[in-house]
Design a protein around this motif. Sequence first.
Motif, short mmCIF file in Angstrom:
data_model
loop_
_atom_site.label_atom_id
_atom_site.label_comp_id
_atom_site.label_asym_id
_atom_site.label_seq_id
_atom_site.Cartn_x
_atom_site.Cartn_y
_atom_site.Cartn_z
N ASP A 269 -2.99 4.89 -2.69
CA ASP A 269 -4.12 5.51 -2.00
C ASP A 269 -4.24 7.00 -2.33
O ASP A 269 -4.31 7.84 -1.45
N GLY A 270 -4.24 7.32 -3.64
CA GLY A 270 -4.48 8.69 -4.08
C GLY A 270 -3.27 9.60 -4.07
O GLY A 270 -3.39 10.80 -3.86
N SER A 271 -2.10 9.06 -4.35
CA SER A 271 -0.87 9.87 -4.35
C SER A 271 -0.98 11.05 -5.33
O SER A 271 -1.57 10.93 -6.40
N SER A 272 -0.32 12.15 -4.94
CA SER A 272 -0.26 13.32 -5.82
C SER A 272 1.18 13.60 -6.27
O SER A 272 1.44 14.63 -6.87
N PRO B 199 0.87 -1.18 0.00
CA PRO B 199 0.00 0.00 0.00
C PRO B 199 0.91 1.22 0.00
O PRO B 199 1.95 1.23 0.65
N THR B 200 0.54 2.26 -0.74
CA THR B 200 1.43 3.41 -0.82
C THR B 200 0.65 4.71 -0.93
O THR B 200 -0.48 4.73 -1.39
N TYR B 201 1.30 5.78 -0.49
CA TYR B 201 0.73 7.12 -0.60
C TYR B 201 1.88 8.12 -0.61
O TYR B 201 2.61 8.25 0.38
N ASN B 202 2.07 8.80 -1.74
CA ASN B 202 3.13 9.83 -1.89
C ASN B 202 4.50 9.33 -1.45
O ASN B 202 5.19 9.99 -0.68
N ARG B 203 4.91 8.20 -1.98
CA ARG B 203 6.19 7.60 -1.59
C ARG B 203 7.14 7.43 -2.77
O ARG B 203 8.05 6.60 -2.73
N ALA B 204 6.98 8.24 -3.80
CA ALA B 204 7.84 8.13 -4.98
C ALA B 204 9.31 8.33 -4.62
O ALA B 204 10.19 7.80 -5.31
N TYR C 243 -0.78 -2.37 -10.63
CA TYR C 243 -0.86 -1.07 -9.94
C TYR C 243 -2.30 -0.58 -10.00
O TYR C 243 -2.89 -0.50 -11.08
N TYR C 244 -2.85 -0.29 -8.85
CA TYR C 244 -4.20 0.27 -8.75
C TYR C 244 -4.11 1.61 -8.03
O TYR C 244 -3.52 1.70 -6.96
N LYS C 245 -4.68 2.63 -8.63
CA LYS C 245 -4.75 3.94 -7.97
C LYS C 245 -6.20 4.16 -7.54
O LYS C 245 -7.12 4.05 -8.35
N THR C 246 -6.37 4.45 -6.27
CA THR C 246 -7.70 4.66 -5.72
C THR C 246 -7.80 6.05 -5.12
O THR C 246 -6.78 6.73 -4.90
N LYS C 247 -9.00 6.45 -4.86
CA LYS C 247 -9.24 7.70 -4.13
C LYS C 247 -8.74 7.52 -2.71
O LYS C 247 -8.89 6.45 -2.12
N ASN C 248 -8.13 8.56 -2.16
CA ASN C 248 -7.57 8.47 -0.81
C ASN C 248 -8.64 8.06 0.19
O ASN C 248 -9.68 8.68 0.30
N GLY C 249 -8.36 6.98 0.89
CA GLY C 249 -9.30 6.48 1.88
C GLY C 249 -8.63 5.86 3.08
O GLY C 249 -9.30 5.33 3.96
#
Length: 100
Positions: free
Chosen positions: A42-45, A12-17, A65-71
Amino acid sequence: MEYKYRITVFTPTYNRAYVIPKLYKSLCSQSFKNFEWLVVDDGSSDETESLFSKWISNSDFEIRYYKTKNGGKHRAINKGMEVANGEIFFTMDSDDELTT
């Protein structure tokens, strides 16, 4: 139930590039390649999505890779469990790495 892979490596990831390339490189260095790397973003920007666009086309193991709305992380994990194709579900956070 019939499984496509023995192992699903789930992240699971969020803004971890800025850190996830270390995990990708450690997966690339494994001698066993019969696994899928399942990533729920989880909705990375940041640039996470563009990294995966490159990696998916150049990898010698399957990357999904699945991109979802932040939840939240809990929803990302639930999504991962829902779509995993492996008999064993192994979670690695975006700042983890495997040794060879």
